[in-house]
Structures are given as C-alpha cells and as structure tokens.
Design a protein around this motif. Structure first.
Motif, PDB file in Angstrom:
ATOM      1  N   SER A 217       0.802  -1.022   0.065  1.00 33.06           N
ATOM      2  CA  SER A 217       0.151  -0.043   0.085  1.00 33.06           C
ATOM      3  C   SER A 217       0.675   1.174   0.119  1.00 33.06           C
ATOM      4  CB  SER A 217      -1.204  -0.121   1.347  1.00 33.06           C
ATOM      5  OG  SER A 217      -0.182   0.177   2.314  1.00 33.06           O
ATOM      6  N   ALA A 218       2.133   1.096   0.263  1.00 30.60           N
ATOM      7  CA  ALA A 218       2.997   2.236   0.417  1.00 30.60           C
ATOM      8  C   ALA A 218       3.684   2.705  -1.092  1.00 30.60           C
ATOM      9  CB  ALA A 218       4.171   1.953   1.487  1.00 30.60           C
ATOM     10  N   LEU A 219       3.211   1.462  -1.996  1.00 29.69           N
ATOM     11  CA  LEU A 219       3.848   1.726  -3.318  1.00 29.69           C
ATOM     12  C   LEU A 219       2.783   2.226  -4.488  1.00 29.69           C
ATOM     13  CD1 LEU A 219       5.620  -1.826  -3.394  1.00 29.69           C
ATOM     14  CD2 LEU A 219       6.721   0.382  -2.910  1.00 29.69           C
ATOM     15  N   PRO A 220       3.182   3.152  -5.199  1.00 34.14           N
ATOM     16  CA  PRO A 220       2.132   3.381  -6.367  1.00 34.14           C
ATOM     17  C   PRO A 220       2.138   2.239  -7.206  1.00 34.14           C
ATOM     18  CG  PRO A 220       4.025   4.822  -6.462  1.00 34.14           C
ATOM     19  CD  PRO A 220       4.375   4.139  -5.289  1.00 34.14           C
ATOM     20  N   ILE A 221       1.135   1.648  -7.555  1.00 33.35           N
ATOM     21  CA  ILE A 221       1.091   0.367  -8.357  1.00 33.35           C
ATOM     22  C   ILE A 221       0.097   0.574  -9.620  1.00 33.35           C
ATOM     23  CG2 ILE A 221       0.595  -2.130  -8.689  1.00 33.35           C
ATOM     24  CD1 ILE A 221       1.505  -2.363  -5.459  1.00 33.35           C
ATOM     25  N   ASP A 222       0.640   0.706 -10.689  1.00 34.65           N
ATOM     26  CA  ASP A 222      -0.056   0.853 -11.849  1.00 34.65           C
ATOM     27  C   ASP A 222      -0.572  -0.630 -12.455  1.00 34.65           C
ATOM     28  OD1 ASP A 222      -0.043   3.336 -11.596  1.00 34.65           O
ATOM     29  OD2 ASP A 222       1.389   3.751 -13.296  1.00 34.65           O
ATOM     30  N   MET A 223       0.334  -1.698 -11.985  1.00 34.92           N
ATOM     31  CA  MET A 223       0.008  -3.014 -12.989  1.00 34.92           C
ATOM     32  C   MET A 223       0.641  -3.934 -11.562  1.00 34.92           C
ATOM     33  SD  MET A 223       0.652  -4.079 -16.750  1.00 34.92           S
ATOM     34  CE  MET A 223       2.308  -3.804 -16.739  1.00 34.92           C
ATOM     35  N   ILE A 224      -0.292  -5.060 -11.760  1.00 33.47           N
ATOM     36  CA  ILE A 224       0.309  -6.108 -10.815  1.00 33.47           C
ATOM     37  C   ILE A 224       0.473  -7.500 -11.799  1.00 33.47           C
ATOM     38  CG2 ILE A 224      -0.418  -7.993  -9.151  1.00 33.47           C
ATOM     39  CD1 ILE A 224      -1.881  -5.803  -7.586  1.00 33.47           C
ATOM     40  N   CYS A 225       1.653  -8.186 -11.804  1.00 33.34           N
ATOM     41  CA  CYS A 225       1.683  -9.243 -12.811  1.00 33.34           C
ATOM     42  C   CYS A 225       1.860 -10.524 -11.705  1.00 33.34           C
ATOM     43  CB  CYS A 225       3.096  -9.104 -13.462  1.00 33.34           C
ATOM     44  SG  CYS A 225       2.739  -7.861 -14.720  1.00 33.34           S
ATOM     45  N   PRO A 226       1.004 -11.083 -11.585  1.00 32.86           N
ATOM     46  CA  PRO A 226       1.075 -12.317 -10.972  1.00 32.86           C
ATOM     47  C   PRO A 226       1.817 -13.579 -11.603  1.00 32.86           C
ATOM     48  CG  PRO A 226      -1.254 -12.103 -11.332  1.00 32.86           C
ATOM     49  CD  PRO A 226      -0.415 -11.142 -12.073  1.00 32.86           C
ATOM     50  N   LEU A 227       2.035 -14.524 -10.529  1.00 36.70           N
ATOM     51  CA  LEU A 227       2.552 -16.078 -11.376  1.00 36.70           C
ATOM     52  C   LEU A 227       1.470 -16.725 -11.822  1.00 36.70           C
ATOM     53  CD1 LEU A 227       5.457 -16.696  -9.115  1.00 36.70           C
ATOM     54  CD2 LEU A 227       5.662 -15.835 -11.261  1.00 36.70           C
ATOM     55  N   HIS A 228       0.063 -16.522 -11.658  1.00 38.25           N
ATOM     56  CA  HIS A 228      -0.797 -17.410 -12.083  1.00 38.25           C
ATOM     57  C   HIS A 228      -2.015 -16.463 -12.450  1.00 38.25           C
ATOM     58  CE1 HIS A 228       0.860 -20.978 -10.533  1.00 38.25           C
ATOM     59  NE2 HIS A 228       0.758 -20.353  -9.441  1.00 38.25           N
ATOM     60  N   GLY A 229      -2.719 -16.744 -13.852  1.00 37.36           N
ATOM     61  CA  GLY A 229      -3.757 -15.912 -14.003  1.00 37.36           C
ATOM     62  C   GLY A 229      -3.478 -14.399 -14.576  1.00 37.36           C
ATOM     63  N   PRO A 230      -4.509 -13.951 -15.126  1.00 34.47           N
ATOM     64  CA  PRO A 230      -4.234 -12.701 -15.820  1.00 34.47           C
ATOM     65  C   PRO A 230      -3.967 -11.504 -14.894  1.00 34.47           C
ATOM     66  CG  PRO A 230      -6.654 -13.436 -16.180  1.00 34.47           C
ATOM     67  CD  PRO A 230      -5.927 -14.117 -15.145  1.00 34.47           C
ATOM     68  N   ILE A 231      -3.193 -10.662 -15.601  1.00 34.69           N
ATOM     69  CA  ILE A 231      -2.649  -9.313 -15.094  1.00 34.69           C
ATOM     70  C   ILE A 231      -3.524  -8.444 -14.880  1.00 34.69           C
ATOM     71  CG2 ILE A 231      -0.965  -7.597 -16.013  1.00 34.69           C
ATOM     72  CD1 ILE A 231       0.328  -9.512 -17.855  1.00 34.69           C
ATOM     73  N   TRP A 232      -3.366  -7.675 -13.647  1.00 34.69           N
ATOM     74  CA  TRP A 232      -4.293  -6.716 -13.223  1.00 34.69           C
ATOM     75  C   TRP A 232      -3.665  -5.068 -13.714  1.00 34.69           C
ATOM     76  CZ3 TRP A 232      -8.951  -7.033 -10.908  1.00 34.69           C
ATOM     77  CH2 TRP A 232      -9.304  -8.335 -10.548  1.00 34.69           C
ATOM     78  N   ARG A 233      -4.340  -4.394 -14.634  1.00 34.46           N
ATOM     79  CA  ARG A 233      -3.937  -3.025 -14.925  1.00 34.46           C
ATOM     80  C   ARG A 233      -5.011  -1.943 -14.639  1.00 34.46           C
ATOM     81  NH1 ARG A 233      -3.730  -3.394 -21.433  1.00 34.46           N
ATOM     82  NH2 ARG A 233      -5.899  -4.026 -21.497  1.00 34.46           N
ATOM     83  N   GLN A 234      -6.131  -2.472 -14.486  1.00 35.89           N
ATOM     84  CA  GLN A 234      -7.476  -1.606 -14.098  1.00 35.89           C
ATOM     85  C   GLN A 234      -7.883  -2.081 -12.956  1.00 35.89           C
ATOM     86  OE1 GLN A 234      -9.850  -1.150 -17.300  1.00 35.89           O
ATOM     87  NE2 GLN A 234      -8.301  -0.454 -18.695  1.00 35.89           N
ATOM     88  N   ASN A 235      -8.805  -1.441 -12.100  1.00 35.55           N
ATOM     89  CA  ASN A 235      -9.606  -1.788 -11.026  1.00 35.55           C
ATOM     90  C   ASN A 235      -8.720  -2.742 -10.158  1.00 35.55           C
ATOM     91  OD1 ASN A 235     -11.509  -0.603 -12.418  1.00 35.55           O
ATOM     92  ND2 ASN A 235     -12.083  -2.445 -13.592  1.00 35.55           N
ATOM     93  N   ILE A 236      -7.434  -2.437  -9.747  1.00 32.86           N
ATOM     94  CA  ILE A 236      -6.586  -3.023  -8.901  1.00 32.86           C
ATOM     95  C   ILE A 236      -7.419  -3.306  -7.606  1.00 32.86           C
ATOM     96  CG2 ILE A 236      -4.070  -2.956  -7.896  1.00 32.86           C
ATOM     97  CD1 ILE A 236      -3.165  -2.042 -10.559  1.00 32.86           C
ATOM     98  N   GLY A 237      -7.950  -2.052  -7.240  1.00 28.42           N
ATOM     99  CA  GLY A 237      -8.680  -2.283  -5.705  1.00 28.42           C
ATOM    100  C   GLY A 237      -9.668  -3.355  -5.643  1.00 28.42           C
ATOM    101  N   THR A 238     -10.328  -3.844  -6.708  1.00 25.77           N
ATOM    102  CA  THR A 238     -11.092  -5.114  -6.746  1.00 25.77           C
ATOM    103  C   THR A 238     -10.441  -6.251  -5.898  1.00 25.77           C
ATOM    104  OG1 THR A 238     -11.959  -4.396  -8.746  1.00 25.77           O
ATOM    105  CG2 THR A 238     -12.481  -6.612  -8.079  1.00 25.77           C
ATOM    106  N   ILE A 239      -9.275  -6.608  -6.510  1.00 25.60           N
ATOM    107  CA  ILE A 239      -8.631  -7.940  -6.159  1.00 25.60           C
ATOM    108  C   ILE A 239      -7.788  -7.450  -4.671  1.00 25.60           C
ATOM    109  CG2 ILE A 239      -6.299  -7.483  -7.306  1.00 25.60           C
ATOM    110  CD1 ILE A 239      -8.049 -10.742  -6.704  1.00 25.60           C
ATOM    111  N   VAL A 240      -7.497  -6.085  -4.588  1.00 24.86           N
ATOM    112  CA  VAL A 240      -6.651  -5.852  -3.318  1.00 24.86           C
ATOM    113  C   VAL A 240      -7.668  -5.909  -2.026  1.00 24.86           C
ATOM    114  CG1 VAL A 240      -5.508  -3.968  -1.923  1.00 24.86           C
ATOM    115  CG2 VAL A 240      -4.763  -4.679  -4.358  1.00 24.86           C
TER     116      VAL A 240
END
Ligand code: FEO
Length: 399
Positions: A217-240
């Motif tokens: 939460s201390a990092l500005p994050i525009d994209m999350i690249c996990p090791l399984h499944g699709p990449i998050w680049r929008q609506n990151i708050g949904t999964i967080v």
C-alpha cells in the motif's frame, strides 16, 4: 512456435497455460487449467522474472528466446522457488550461463536443495529494499515470507510502477488469449477460482498476506503481474479488497453454506429441511454441498466466502463421517476465523458427530457456535424437524 505477449514496449509475458493438468500440486482439480506466468523485462540490461513449470518447458523456453530476440539474458530474478515457477531455473542458466540469479538468502539456500550447490554460485543475494538498475528500469525487492513459502519475495519496478507479485493476486484458470483481467469478466470467469486458489494455497498465511498488503500500500502500483492468471492493470482495488478480507478471515458475504455428508439420505433430508426453512425466512443464495461429491478445496473456499456455516454429518466408526472429517480438518488447517457455525449430527445408536465436529474447530479463533447440535437419530422426526426450524430461525436472525 513461440507465443509470447507484449505487455508494454519493454515488458513481455512469456509464460504458458496447462489445460491438461488433472491435479495442481497433486491435490487441486483445475477444470479450467492453470497458467504459469513468467515475465521478461528489457532495459539496457534484461531480467527474467521467474521461470515455469516443467510441464510447459518447451513453450516457456521458446517464448523467452523469442522475447530476447538475440539479446543476452543478464538477470534471472527468483521471486518464488516452488517448482511450478522455478523448475526451469537450471535449464535457463544452462542456456544463458552469463545470467546472474537474483534471490534472497532463503532463495539461494533453496536453490541448493532443489538443484545442488553449484547452480547458485555467483548468485546475487538481495534484501528488502535493495535495488537493481537495469538501465531504464529500477527494480527493488520486497520480502513476502509465507506468501506462500518462506523465501517468497515480490519485485517492484519503480520506473513502470509494476508489481511482480509471485503467488499473490493469482488465480486458477488458464489464460484464453486475454492477458489482462480488464479484458475478462472477473466475477464470472475468475472470482470463484481466485478465491479457491487463495483459500487453499495461501489461506493459512493470512497475517503474512496482510503484511505484504501493508507494504504494497506504500507503493504506487499501476500493474500487478502475478505468477498465475491474468494481469491486473485496471480496478486493482477489486482484487486488493478481496485479499484484505480473505487475509483477515473476514467473510466476503453474509451467506449460508450447508456442507453435508449423508450415507442413506437421512442427514441430507435434515439439511434440505433446514435449507427450506431458511429460504422461507427470506435467506437468499444458500449454497449446499455434499462433501462426498464436492472437492474439499471448494468447501474451503466457500467457507472463506460465507459468514454462516452448517456442517451436517453422520457418526461413523464412532467418529465423524470420513469425507466430513477431511473437510473439517482442511478448514482447521487453513486457520479459518470469524464465522457463525452450527452442526447437524446423525447416529442410529450412539451419535457422536455433534460433539466431535465442534471439537475439530475449537482451536480456531472467533468461531461462534450459534445453536446446540441438532440430532437426527436415524431419520428426521417431527420433533427433529421442529428443531431444524428453530435453527433456521436462529441463523436467519443472525444474518
Ligand atoms: Fe504457484 Fe507457491 O506456487
């Protein structure tokens, strides 16, 4: 043929999906397959972020080679040593011997245990906050022990504001062309499997996940690249937001799950009567599972979702019926908390499961038994049906 995907001008997805795997980790069915994601970041120097499972070795190596397009590989960053991501480490190092393996002290020790002592020779050991400047991308490392193994770390690209999140924020389910979650219907396509993945793979380690969420939460994050499944680049708050709830063992929905085991149908009859009385009181979206048919990983995931859990099982060999025993052990092993629970037992001559099932959950925190166990002595009687009606009233009132 290679099938890598461009994420940005200098970041490639180079993973692969497996739709033939019958049991992930030898235990979890994956009817929609699973993807093993790996990434290649191209700065003035190049960095591979994790490798892949050996089941997709050929595709992964072709993708890596194509994305490098003749360039040297400078770094192999190992965020997680579990073999679904690290199996190809030795082969990558054999093909690109000049690449420097990057991991923390626990990673490097684990490389020795999986591959022998020589593979990690010359490796770069990093700590929390250390940086590597690729030229065009500055990477820093955030330790995430027990999300899901002790050596896990995540890598943050400060320049592109991208988090390479290891197992966190991943999901079961292969990729079907759409690389980004915003290209899919998350709720319909992935949410249940993301929850089943989280609850069963990482669910035991909620406090570790909470710690990682706090650091992230201390990092500005525009994209999350996990090791399984699709990449998050929008609506990151949904999964967080989902992760915050799951990690805190807070129910996602005010909802009832009835998990039932039945030998000749009488315990099932009691569960059906309870469900009917709940529905008549306006309770919506009740879910009921026969635990002898439904895989325990589904029940565990639903237990993470629902606020109210009812377990109905016969007595068997003076204990709890076997399939229910498995499910309750699994739920206890994952450290579920903060639920309202009730029990229905059946026993023709010496009912025991009404005592033993709560005992299996008694070490869990904030598990509130909201009513005495309902006893079915062989078949449901009028008296028993009345008790089930009262249980339905209690549950409906507490929803
Ligand atoms: Fe996908 Fe913990 O490995």
């Amino acid at each position: 043929m290679h099938c890598e995907r461009k994420i940005t001008d200098d970041l490639y997805w180079i993973g692969a999906s497996d739709r033939r795997l019958s049991l992930f980790e030898g235990v979890y069915h994956v009817p929609d397959g699973v993807s093993y994601n790996a990434y290649l970041l191209l700065g003035e120097k190049t960095a591979l972020l994790d490798t892949a499972d050996k089941a997709v070795a050929g595709q992964f190596l072709e993708n890596l080679e194509a994305a490098l397009s003749g360039r040297a590989l400078d770094y192999i960053i190992v965020n997680h040593m579990e073999p679904d991501h690290a199996a190809m480490l030795a082969e990558v190092k054999r093909r690109w011997p000049g690449a420097v393996i990057v991991g923390n002290a626990k990673t490097l020790a684990m490389i020795g245990r999986f591959f022998g002592d020589t593979l990690a020779e010359g490796a770069l050991s990093v700590k929390e906050g250390d940086e590597i400047d690729l030229g065009g991308h500055v990477l820093t490392f955030v330790m995430a022990p027990m999300v899901h193994w002790p050596e896990v770390m995540v890598t943050y690209d400060k320049t592109a504001r991208t988090l390479f999140s290891a197992d966190a924020f991943g999901t079961f389910g292969a990729l079907s062309g759409n690389l980004f979650m915003d290209e899919t219907d998350f709720s319909r396509r992935y949410l249940d499997e993301a929850r089943r993945y989280y609850a069963n793979i990482v669910g035991k380690y909620g406090p570790s996940v909470t710690t990682l969420l706090k650091k992230a939460s201390a990092l500005p994050i525009d994209m999350i690249c996990p090791l399984h499944g699709p990449i998050w680049r929008q609506n990151i708050g949904t999964i967080v937001d989902k992760y915050a709830k799951w990690a805190a063992y807070e129910p996602e929905d005010r909802a009832v799950m009835i998990a039932c085991a039945s030998i000749y149908g009488n315990t099932q009859n009691a569960a059906d009567i309870l469900a009917a009385r709940l529905a008549e009181r306006g309770v919506r979206d009740i879910v009921m599972y026969d635990v002898s048919v439904k895989h325990p990983s589904v029940i565990v995931a639903e237990a993470f979702r629902c606020s109210h859990l009812v377990f109905a099982a016969p007595t068997y060999n003076a204990g709890v019926f076997v399939t229910m025993e498995t499910v309750l052990n699994d739920i206890a092993a994952h450290g579920l908390q903060n639920r309202d629970v009730a029990f229905i037992e059946n026993g023709s001559w010496a009912p025991m499961s009404g005592k033993l099932m709560p005992a299996m959950m008694e070490k869990l925190k904030n598990i509130r038994v909201i009513a005495p166990p309902v006893t079915v002595a062989s078949a449901v009687t009028e008296d028993c049906a009345e008790t089930l009606d009262k249980l339905a009233e209690t549950i409906a009132a507490s929803l």
